[in-house]
Design an enzyme around this catalytic site. Structure first.
Site: not given
Length: 540
Positions: A349-350, A305, A274-277, A405
């Site tokens: 999820m979300g 998400d 994701g964006d952090g990775t 969530e």
């Protein structure tokens, strides 16, 4: 004159006046229609002449929209290793490199002897020219919706695909693949396609390392060991959920990762996350450039998400929405069958975006209330969700609620705790809504039978469906094409239904994205559920 005679005269005059008015109206309408017809015929004749003149001038068909111009396009450039290192400039063709049929699922025939038959080298490794080679200035416009009087410029993405020449010599290429963060349908598909494209299309002679356990797998060899991935080893992994490499959050250590890349002579690194990775992947790219390592770092955006910005959708999203349908149908069955006043609640999820909850609601058609992080929750009052649920129960005997969530921080508060990736821990919105529904019915002298279903991890651990499998194939292939061409510090994705390369800094600058509560998706939710709209109106 008698009263009856007077009434007859008045009635006759009224009828005469009405008939005269009707006839006059019809004549006027006929005249107007005749004038419109003449104008239409003149306009059509003029349009035909104009169209013929434009065709002679080589212009396309259609009407010119006044006030709409586009005179500049700003390309989001991708960093190219050829500007820093000497490229090998090997002509790019599909090598079609064969592989032995040694995987356990291969059954060519019932005859044992036939499995030993092998084709001659000249028949198994014939090269094929690509039908389409992409030039570096082919681009896909970022803003395809245009309005009159809009600014006459826009941005564009570099088009993805194979280039004329490879920056790396396939004979000397080693590669590495790592998956980070949470699970997502399609991870194995992407891994498989990267391996197959490297080994079969480009015919690399080096190794493809699978890094186990996320970023920690680059250096924590006591717990994780790099695996050599081959087409035979990954042949059937796309039929399974999860990731064969395993995944984890955190563990980023730049110097140790760079040491691994240098020691294993890695040319191409593929980071799926994701964006952090992706922020970590860009730091690896910067570290490689600082240390003079000729390494292409390519990202493949992964988020269940669907909250990575700019791309049309993330892989695995559609599979998760499809998997959520089972939970929603179960919730409806529970609500219908458990009396009195059955209510089924499904938490999906979300974390910061309600895309899964919204799309699952629209796909299902059985949901009476959808709660997402982007829209405030109002419990009671004119726009309250609890009175709405009670109305739906009284109307049809049951109700179904879908909640993301990350919804409810406006009523439950924001947690100060975070996980290893820096994500804040979420309040228990599902349990909260269950108690609120039960309490509301009790306060109004009634009882609700509420069943709560939490399939969160179920929807992300399923195998990719057909649509996501195709998307993963495109992502894996184009990530390899970009890396072998010498692009670095980029990610690959579907933008405006075209595969493109995006600079990682731009991709993560506005991620995670959220669903627009003033957009058409939320409008469709309101139309399906008929729930009150609690979105704050736009200021005029």
């Amino acid at each position: 004159m008698s009263l009856s005679s007077s009434a007859t005269v008045v009635a006759a005059c009224a009828v005469t006046a009405a008939v005269s008015f009707y006839l006059a109206t019809k004549r006027a309408e006929k005249k107007i229609l005749a004038e419109k017809k003449k104008k239409y015929e003149r306009d059509m004749a003029l349009k035909k002449k104009t169209l013929e003149a434009r065709q002679l001038a080589g212009e396309p068909k259609g009407e010119v929209v006044e006030g709409l111009t586009l005179d500049r396009v700003f390309l989001w450039e991708i960093e190219d290793l050829k500007t820093r290192f000497i490229p090998c400039n090997v002509r790019n063709v599909m090598k079609n490199k064969g592989r032995p049929n040694s995987n356990p699922y291969y059954f060519p025939t019932l005859k044992k002897s036939s499995s030993k038959v092998s084709l001659p080298e000249d028949r198994t490794n014939k090269t094929t020219d690509y039908n389409k080679l992409i030039t570096n200035h082919e681009c896909i416009l970022g803003e395809i919706v245009r309005k009159p009087n809009q600014k006459p410029f826009t941005y564009a993405y570099v088009r993805a695909g194979p280039r004329k020449e490879s920056h790396f010599d396939p004979e000397k290429v080693n590669a590495a693949i790592v998956t980070c963060g949470g699970l997502c349908p399609g991870l194995n598909n992407v891994i498989r396609e990267i391996v197959n494209t490297l080994c079969q299309c480009y015919g690399i002679s080096g190794k493809v390392y699978g890094i186990q356990g996320g970023y920690r797998g680059f250096y924590d060899f006591e717990n994780y060991h790099p695996v050599e991935l081959t087409p035979e080893l990954v042949a059937n992994i796309h039929h399974e959920g999860g990731t064969v490499l395993g995944s984890s959050r955190g563990g980023f250590d730049l110097e140790k990762i760079l040491a691994f890349l240098n020691s294993r002579k890695i040319s191409c690194l593929f980071v799926i996350g994701g964006d952090g990775t992706h922020r970590g992947a860009f730091r690896i790219h910067e570290g490689c450039m600082e240390k003079g390592l000729n390494v292409a770092v390519a990202g493949i955006p992964k988020t269940i998400d669907n909250d990575v910005d700019y791309i049309d959708r993330s892989f695995g999203f559609e599979s998760a929405v499809e998997a959520a349908q089972t939970a929603i149908r179960s919730a409806k069955t529970e609500a219908i069958c458990n009396m009195p006043n059955g209510v089924g609640i499904v938490k999906l999820m979300g974390r910061s975006a309600g895309y899964i909850a919204a799309h699952a609601t629209m796909s299902s058609g059985d949901v009476d209330l959808c709660l997402v992080p982007e829209v405030p929750i109002v419990l009671d009052g004119e726009k309250g969700c609890l009175p709405h649920i009670m109305r739906r129960v009284k109307e049809q005997g049951y109700a179904v609620i879908v909640v993301a969530e990350g919804a409810g921080e406006d009523v439950l508060g924001v947690s100060a705790e975070t996980d290893e990736s820096g994500n804040k821990k979420l309040p228990p919105i599902g349990d909260f809504m269950k108690k609120q529904v039960e309490s509301y019915f009790k306060e109004h002298g009634d009882v609700a039978t509420v069943k709560y279903i939490d399939p969160s991890y179920t929807v992300r651990s399923v195998p990719a469906n057909a649509s996501d499998s195709l998307y993963c194939m495109q992502l894996g292939q184009n990530a390899v094409h970009g890396a072998m061409a010498g692009f670095t510090g980029f990610s690959v994705g579907l933008c405006n239904n075209r595969m493109v390369y995006l600079p990682i800094p731009q991709l993560v600058s506005t991620s995670p994205r959220s669903m627009n509560p003033h957009g058409r998706t939320w409008e469709r939710i309101l139309a399906i559920t008929r729930q009150p709209n609690t979105v704050v109106p736009k200021s005029l």
